[in-house]
Each structure stands twice: as structure tokens, then as C-alpha cells.
Design a protein around this motif. Structure first.
Motif, short mmCIF file in Angstrom:
data_model
loop_
_atom_site.label_atom_id
_atom_site.label_comp_id
_atom_site.label_asym_id
_atom_site.label_seq_id
_atom_site.Cartn_x
_atom_site.Cartn_y
_atom_site.Cartn_z
N GLN A 1 0.84 -1.20 0.00
CA GLN A 1 0.00 0.00 0.00
C GLN A 1 0.87 1.25 0.00
N PHE A 2 2.00 1.20 0.66
CA PHE A 2 2.95 2.32 0.65
C PHE A 2 3.36 2.62 -0.79
N LEU B 1 8.49 7.72 -13.21
CA LEU B 1 9.78 7.04 -13.05
C LEU B 1 10.69 7.70 -12.02
N GLN B 2 10.75 9.02 -12.01
CA GLN B 2 11.61 9.70 -11.04
C GLN B 2 11.11 9.44 -9.62
N LYS B 3 9.81 9.49 -9.42
CA LYS B 3 9.23 9.21 -8.10
C LYS B 3 9.51 7.74 -7.72
N PHE B 4 9.39 6.83 -8.69
CA PHE B 4 9.67 5.42 -8.42
C PHE B 4 11.10 5.25 -7.92
N THR C 1 17.36 -2.70 4.26
CA THR C 1 18.75 -2.96 4.65
C THR C 1 19.16 -2.24 5.92
N ASN C 2 18.26 -1.51 6.55
CA ASN C 2 18.58 -0.78 7.77
C ASN C 2 18.35 -1.68 8.97
N GLU D 1 14.13 4.56 -0.82
CA GLU D 1 13.60 4.53 0.55
C GLU D 1 13.27 3.11 0.98
N ILE D 2 12.67 2.33 0.07
CA ILE D 2 12.31 0.95 0.40
C ILE D 2 13.57 0.11 0.63
N VAL D 3 14.56 0.27 -0.23
CA VAL D 3 15.81 -0.48 -0.07
C VAL D 3 16.49 -0.08 1.24
#
Length: 170
Positions: free
Chosen positions: A52-53, A141-144, A156-157, A150-152
Motif C-alpha cells: 500500500q505504501f 519514473l523519477q518518483k519510483f 537494509t537498515n 527509501e524501500i531499499v
């Protein structure tokens, strides 16, 4: 010197405050979220929130959103068994702690098994994001690319005990 009726008033006030504090703490403990699988923690809930995010951030139209959910569901169908295999492989790896005569070759073999499974999981995830990117219109595409970073970063955080090593020292 303080008169006795005033002391009683103070005692009543302290008793009321004490009972209020106990009631507040009781409500807090009763309503405290259960992190062991309680409401809102059922399997798949995290995946739905993350999906959903993506939909919310990308502002997909109805067709894109339907295609996205199909992609996400198929990716999760592939990911789950791999993640289960990783979990089992790690258990097997750490079971070697119970074997005092565990050899380096056994450790390396089991850690390589984990690495191979992790590689498979990463490739599935990468291909999924490639497919999602292909759903995007040129203006998205730029927003993607920003959302994926952010998702990666979230994926990985890893949480740290402290800013130093595990002993808390720097």
C-alpha cells in the motif's frame, strides 16, 4: 503545626493520585500492542502495508494498481518458501554450535547454502521491482526511483544496539 483535618485531606489526595496512577498504568499495560502476533500483526500484514505504501507513493491509476497487486502477490508466493528455506538453513547452521567437532568445511557449506538462498531472494526482489518500474508511466519514473531508494534503505537498515559495537563501546 498542621491541623488533623488538613492532614486527612492530604492523605485522601495522595490516595486519589495513587489510584489514578495505578489505573493509568493498568490501562497502558492492557492496551499495550502485542508484538508476538496479536491484532495488526497477522502474517502478511507487513507485506500489505509495504504494498500500500508503494501504491500510495506512486499514485497508480486503477489499471496500474491492479497489475501491481498481481505482481506483488506472485512475488510473495515465490519469496515465502525461499525465506522459509533461509530460516531453516540458518537454524541448521547454528545447530553446529551443539557439535564441538564441527569442521570449518561444514560451517562453510552451510553458510554457502544461506548465501545461495539469500542471492535467490535478492534476485526475486530485484526482478519484482524491475517489473513494477515497467508499470510506471514516464512521469512516475523519477518518483519510483526515489521510493525504491527509501524501500531499499528500510530493507537494509538493520537495528543497532548502539552506535558502537555490540558491547556498547566505541
Amino acid at each position: 503545626m498542621i491541623r488533623p483535618p488538613r492532614q486527612r485531606w492530604l492523605l485522601v489526595l495522595v490516595a486519589i493520585l495513587l489510584l489514578t496512577n495505578i489505573a493509568t498504568l493498568s490501562i497502558y499495560w492492557i492496551k499495550k500492542p502485542n508484538h508476538d502476533g496479536g491484532p495488526g500483526r497477522e502474517p502478511g500484514n507487513r507485506e500489505k502495508r509495504m504494498g500500500q505504501f508503494m501504491v500510495d507513493q506512486m499514485k497508480f491509476d486503477a489499471t496500474q494498481e491492479a497489475s501491481y497487486w498481481k505482481l506483488r502477490d506472485s512475488m510473495i508466493t515465490i519469496q515465502r518458501p525461499v525465506m522459509d528455506s533461509i530460516r531453516d538453513a540458518k537454524k541448521s547452521f547454528f545447530d553446529l554450535l551443539n557439535q564441538p567437532d564441527a569442521t570449518d568445511s561444514a560451517l562453510i557449506a552451510r553458510s554457502n547454502q544461506i548465501a545461495d538462498l539469500q542471492k535467490k531472494l535478492d534476485l526475486v526482489t530485484f526482478r519484482h521491482f524491475q517489473n513494477v518500474r515497467a508499470l510506471c508511466r514516464p512521469d512516475q519514473l523519477q518518483k519510483f526511483d526515489t521510493v525504491i531508494k527509501e524501500i531499499v534503505n528500510r530493507m537494509t537498515n538493520f537495528r543497532r544496539l548502539s552506535k558502537g559495537d555490540s558491547t556498547g563501546s566505541r
